[in-house]
Scaffold this active site. Structure first.
Site, PDB file in Angstrom:
ATOM      1  CB  SER A 177     -17.849  -7.632 -10.871  1.00 13.73           C
ATOM      2  OG  SER A 177     -17.271  -6.491 -10.306  1.00 13.73           O
ATOM      3  CE  LYS A 232     -19.408  -5.892  -7.626  1.00 16.59           C
ATOM      4  NZ  LYS A 232     -19.228  -6.786  -6.477  1.00 16.59           N
ATOM      5  CE  LYS A 276     -15.730  -3.840  -8.175  1.00 18.62           C
ATOM      6  NZ  LYS A 276     -15.830  -4.188  -6.753  1.00 18.62           N
ATOM      7  CG  ASP A 318     -18.712  -3.095  -5.172  1.00 20.42           C
ATOM      8  OD1 ASP A 318     -18.715  -2.425  -4.119  1.00 20.42           O
ATOM      9  OD2 ASP A 318     -18.047  -4.146  -5.304  1.00 20.42           O
ATOM     10  CD  GLU A 360     -20.846  -5.575  -3.523  1.00 19.16           C
ATOM     11  OE1 GLU A 360     -21.129  -5.603  -4.745  1.00 19.16           O
ATOM     12  OE2 GLU A 360     -20.039  -6.360  -3.005  1.00 19.16           O
ATOM     13  CG  ASP A 403     -17.848  -7.252  -0.271  1.00 19.99           C
ATOM     14  OD1 ASP A 403     -17.464  -8.212   0.415  1.00 19.99           O
ATOM     15  OD2 ASP A 403     -17.269  -6.918  -1.322  1.00 19.99           O
ATOM     16  CE  LYS A 452     -16.412 -10.322  -2.404  1.00 19.88           C
ATOM     17  NZ  LYS A 452     -15.643  -9.056  -2.363  1.00 19.88           N
ATOM     18  N   GLY A 469     -17.087 -12.388  -5.407  1.00 17.62           N
ATOM     19  CA  GLY A 469     -15.871 -12.964  -5.986  1.00 17.62           C
ATOM     20  C   GLY A 469     -14.675 -12.113  -5.637  1.00 17.62           C
TER      21      GLY A 469
END
Ligand code: NPG
Length: 367
Positions: free
Chosen positions: A135, A161, A163, A188, A213, A238, A262, A290
């Protein structure tokens, strides 16, 4: 199993590089570690609460408060059937799932060691290696981001991934996609958008993303369902999924097609397994998220990710991606986009107690 004693340590750990998401930048983690003792054995857990209440309403401070004032005094001294029952004395506590998870997960590690099996086996894991991804936080420029992606691909990560936030989304991802046309890529948003951004988010459909996400706020189940009906890219939730009940609601409404599990966010491995089972029964994929954990939280995540429904690569990267030196040995490594699931008893890695004690900034013991 009897929980005879518990130790709580707050350990500051500086990240190798700052990690920026739509709500802010993290430079350091204040990891709360739980060590439970029973029958001459130990079990470790880690609290994933952040330093500020941006990702969730829990913080390091609220977790410390709830753990020291309510959870550990009630749990220590109790004999329970198994790890899932360890929180029975504190079922009355509303919320505070991250604080609860740290204790529940430590109990799973302890129970696995009592049985002489790995945590992965105890949880029902079926895989000896798990696919993992990386990520990447928000970067100051598109060039810096593509450079980072290239670096991680060279290191063997096979799923990237990225952001995103308003102003750093479609065009930026488009550049990454142009440079890496084949790479499994996802975005995300950490709740940075509203339904008013639907037409912008629809543009992501052209980029062949695995998923987007948490585009909207964590309470926005209905809004996510509207958005999912408008866009082709699968939505993964998430922050919205704190329990199996949340997952049921999201599936019923059509708010998502994927869930990031998670264990530290949902109250522990028991609830994580229930969400896994629900998604599996609907033939929908899950993956393990994570929270920039130390090797202790990472070991828990790797064990959980060995369950059969975790068919997509998790946000589980090598120890050295986060820390100059981890607090477990051996450290976690990535080879060809996979991580080996430890096979030794419990977590299968050893916590460096001497270092934890020397780094600890806050301590509390319960007999
Ligand atoms: O590799 O552990 C990791 C980081 C994965 O992106 C990641 N975590 O929103 O999922 C998230 C994000 C996060 C990390 C959020 C820490 C809050 C705190």
């Amino acid at each position: 199993m009897k929980i005879e004693r518990a130790e709580l340590r707050q350990v500051p750990m500086r990240l190798e590089e700052p990690f920026e998401i739509s709500s802010g930048v993290m430079h350091e983690r204040h990891v709360i570690l739980v060590r439970l003792l029973g029958q001459g054995l130990e079990g470790w857990g880690e609290c994933v609460a952040g330093e500020d209440p941006a990702y969730s309403s829990e913080t390091t401070e609220t977790a410390w408060h709830v753990l020291t004032r309510f959870i550990l005094p009630a749990v220590v001294g109790c004999s329970v059937e198994g790890p899932e029952a360890v929180l029975d004395p504190v079922r009355w506590i509303r919320g505070h799932r991250m604080a609860k998870a740290a204790v529940e997960m430590a109990a799973w590690d302890l129970a696995a060691r009592m049985d002489g099996v790995s945590l992965a086996e105890k949880l029902g894991g079926t895989r000896s290696v798990v696919p993992v991804g990386v990520s990447i936080g928000l970067q100051e420029s598109d060039e810096k981001l593509t450079e980072k992606v290239a670096g991680y691909l060279t290191e063997g990560y096979t799923r990237i991934k990225v952001k995103i936030k308003p102003g750093r989304d479609v065009a930026m991802l488009g550049r990454v996609r142009e440079r890496f046309p084949e790479v499994p890529l996802m975005a995300d948003a950490n709740s940075a958008y509203t339904l008013a951004d639907a037409s912008l988010l629809k543009k992501l459909d052209r980029l062949g993303l695995m998923m987007i996400e948490q585009p909207l706020r964590h309470e926005d189940y209905l809004e996510h369902a509207h958005l999912q009906a408008l866009i082709g890219t699968p939505i993964c939730l998430d922050e919205s999924i704190r329990s199996v009940g949340d997952a049921e609601l999201a599936l019923k409404l059509g708010s998502c097609r994927v869930v990031n599990i998670k264990p530290g966010r949902v109250g522990g491995h028991g609830e994580a397994k229930r969400i896994h089972d629900l998604m599996q029964s609907r033939h929908l994929p899950v993956w393990c998220g994570g929270m920039l954990e130390s090797g202790i939280g990472r070991a828990h995540n790797v064990a959980l990710a060995s369950l059969p429904g975790f068919t997509l690569p998790g946000d589980i990267s090598a120890s050295r991606r986060y820390w100059a030196r981890d607090i477990v040995s051996p450290e976690f490594e990535v080879n060809d986009g996979t991580m080996v699931v430890p096979t030794g008893p419990g977590l299968g890695v050893e916590a460096d107690r001497e270092r934890i004690e020397s780094l600890a900034r806050r301590r509390a013991d319960f007999d």
